[in-house]
Write an enzyme that holds these catalytic residues in place. Structure first.
Site, PDB file in Angstrom:
ATOM      1  N   CYS A   8       0.868  -1.183   0.000  1.00 57.92           N
ATOM      2  CA  CYS A   8       0.000   0.000   0.000  1.00 57.92           C
ATOM      3  C   CYS A   8       0.904   1.233   0.000  1.00 57.92           C
ATOM      4  O   CYS A   8       2.055   1.155  -0.437  1.00 57.92           O
ATOM      5  CB  CYS A   8      -0.975  -0.019   1.177  1.00 57.92           C
ATOM      6  SG  CYS A   8      -0.209   0.027   2.809  1.00 57.92           S
ATOM      7  N   ASN A  11       2.275   1.447   4.466  1.00 60.74           N
ATOM      8  CA  ASN A  11       2.588   0.180   5.155  1.00 60.74           C
ATOM      9  C   ASN A  11       2.264   0.248   6.652  1.00 60.74           C
ATOM     10  O   ASN A  11       2.928  -0.387   7.468  1.00 60.74           O
ATOM     11  CB  ASN A  11       4.045  -0.259   4.933  1.00 60.74           C
ATOM     12  CG  ASN A  11       4.334  -1.709   5.329  1.00 60.74           C
ATOM     13  OD1 ASN A  11       5.439  -2.038   5.747  1.00 60.74           O
ATOM     14  ND2 ASN A  11       3.368  -2.580   5.206  1.00 60.74           N
ATOM     15  N   CYS A  13      -1.464   0.748   7.432  1.00 60.82           N
ATOM     16  CA  CYS A  13      -2.907   0.467   7.524  1.00 60.82           C
ATOM     17  C   CYS A  13      -3.293  -0.751   6.692  1.00 60.82           C
ATOM     18  O   CYS A  13      -3.509  -1.842   7.228  1.00 60.82           O
ATOM     19  CB  CYS A  13      -3.728   1.684   7.084  1.00 60.82           C
ATOM     20  SG  CYS A  13      -3.492   3.152   8.104  1.00 60.82           S
ATOM     21  N   ARG A  14      -3.402  -0.594   5.372  1.00 60.57           N
ATOM     22  CA  ARG A  14      -3.959  -1.660   4.550  1.00 60.57           C
ATOM     23  C   ARG A  14      -3.046  -2.876   4.385  1.00 60.57           C
ATOM     24  O   ARG A  14      -3.493  -4.017   4.566  1.00 60.57           O
ATOM     25  CB  ARG A  14      -4.319  -1.105   3.162  1.00 60.57           C
ATOM     26  CG  ARG A  14      -5.467  -0.131   3.199  1.00 60.57           C
ATOM     27  CD  ARG A  14      -5.580   0.652   1.911  1.00 60.57           C
ATOM     28  NE  ARG A  14      -4.456   1.574   1.743  1.00 60.57           N
ATOM     29  CZ  ARG A  14      -4.241   2.331   0.677  1.00 60.57           C
ATOM     30  NH1 ARG A  14      -5.069   2.248  -0.342  1.00 60.57           N
ATOM     31  NH2 ARG A  14      -3.218   3.162   0.632  1.00 60.57           N
ATOM     32  N   SER A  15      -1.782  -2.654   3.992  1.00 59.17           N
ATOM     33  CA  SER A  15      -0.959  -3.834   3.692  1.00 59.17           C
ATOM     34  C   SER A  15      -0.559  -4.642   4.929  1.00 59.17           C
ATOM     35  O   SER A  15      -0.524  -5.877   4.845  1.00 59.17           O
ATOM     36  CB  SER A  15       0.255  -3.480   2.818  1.00 59.17           C
ATOM     37  OG  SER A  15       1.134  -2.591   3.448  1.00 59.17           O
ATOM     38  N   ASP A 123      -7.945   3.951   0.993  1.00 58.24           N
ATOM     39  CA  ASP A 123      -7.036   4.346   2.078  1.00 58.24           C
ATOM     40  C   ASP A 123      -7.863   4.785   3.291  1.00 58.24           C
ATOM     41  O   ASP A 123      -8.620   5.755   3.208  1.00 58.24           O
ATOM     42  CB  ASP A 123      -6.179   5.508   1.565  1.00 58.24           C
ATOM     43  CG  ASP A 123      -5.112   5.910   2.556  1.00 58.24           C
ATOM     44  OD1 ASP A 123      -5.155   5.436   3.705  1.00 58.24           O
ATOM     45  OD2 ASP A 123      -4.240   6.705   2.167  1.00 58.24           O
TER      46      ASP A 123
HETATM   47  P1  4NP Z   1      -1.802   2.801   4.129  1.00 56.70           P
HETATM   48  O1  4NP Z   1      -2.390   4.168   4.713  1.00 56.70           O
HETATM   49  O2  4NP Z   1      -1.241   3.114   2.768  1.00 56.70           O
HETATM   50  O3  4NP Z   1      -2.987   1.901   4.072  1.00 56.70           O
HETATM   51  O4  4NP Z   1      -0.747   2.358   5.118  1.00 56.70           O
HETATM   52  C1  4NP Z   1      -1.637   5.332   4.818  1.00 56.70           C
HETATM   53  C2  4NP Z   1      -0.825   5.519   5.913  1.00 56.70           C
HETATM   54  C3  4NP Z   1      -0.082   6.698   6.026  1.00 56.70           C
HETATM   55  C4  4NP Z   1      -0.156   7.654   5.036  1.00 56.70           C
HETATM   56  C5  4NP Z   1      -0.960   7.446   3.936  1.00 56.70           C
HETATM   57  C6  4NP Z   1      -1.692   6.274   3.827  1.00 56.70           C
HETATM   58  N1  4NP Z   1       0.570   8.860   5.160  1.00 56.70           N
HETATM   59  O5  4NP Z   1       0.431   9.732   4.301  1.00 56.70           O
HETATM   60  O6  4NP Z   1       1.356   8.995   6.109  1.00 56.70           O
END
Ligand code: 4NP
Length: 159
Positions: A8, A11, A13-15, A123
């Protein structure tokens, strides 16, 4: 042994959710000989544990995310992993942009395995609290589709 990398943006939340959910469900389905990992296309959260909301939502369904730590995808991942499952199209473009000319990995949107061709895991980072539950619903469904594909390689020929 097959190997699966979930990707994702951050790294956190989703992955990592996909990593923990898939690890638990694959083991429950008898797929024990798998190397499972996750990574982000961004570097902001390298070395950090997953988002506390992702840890809590996963724990409520029995998935352990707390020991995971963020890392950034590397060029070497395209040779180390047979399957690279990406959460959305924007990160798919980043992954494809990083890929070496010749590599053996299958790079797909993860929700293709939920029977939702082209769909994205949204996201949840800036979303409402229930966004993490919605992400879990999608990831559980896609995990079961991927497990089915790995168990019957004829089926997996849709790659
Ligand atoms: P992820 O979510 O891609 O599912 O881990 C996010 C976590 C942090 C950020 C963006 C998306 N960020 O911009 O810090």
């Amino acid at each position: 042994m097959s190997s699966i990398l979930f990707v994702c943006l951050g790294n956190i939340c989703r992955s990592p959710t996909a990593e923990a959910v898939f690890r638990a469900r694959a083991a429950a389905a008898g797929l024990l000989d798998l190397h499972i990992d996750s990574a982000g296309t961004g570097s902001w959260h390298v070395g950090e544990p997953p988002d506390p909301r992702a840890i809590a939502a996963g724990a409520a369904r029995g998935y352990a995310l707390d020991g995971l730590r963020g890392r950034e995808i590397t060029v070497g991942d395209f040779d180390r992993f047979a399957h690279i499952l990406v959460m959305d199209r924007k990160n798919m473009m980043k992954v494809n942009g990083l890929a070496p000319n010749a590599h053996g990995a299958s790079v797909r949107l993860f929700l293709d395995y939920a029977g939702l061709q082209g769909a994205e895991v949204p996201d949840p980072y800036l979303g409402e609290a229930d966004a993490f539950d919605a992400v879990l619903d999608m990831i559980e469904r896609a995990s079961d589709g991927l497990i089915a594909a790995l168990k019957s390689p004829g089926q997996a020929a849709r790659s």
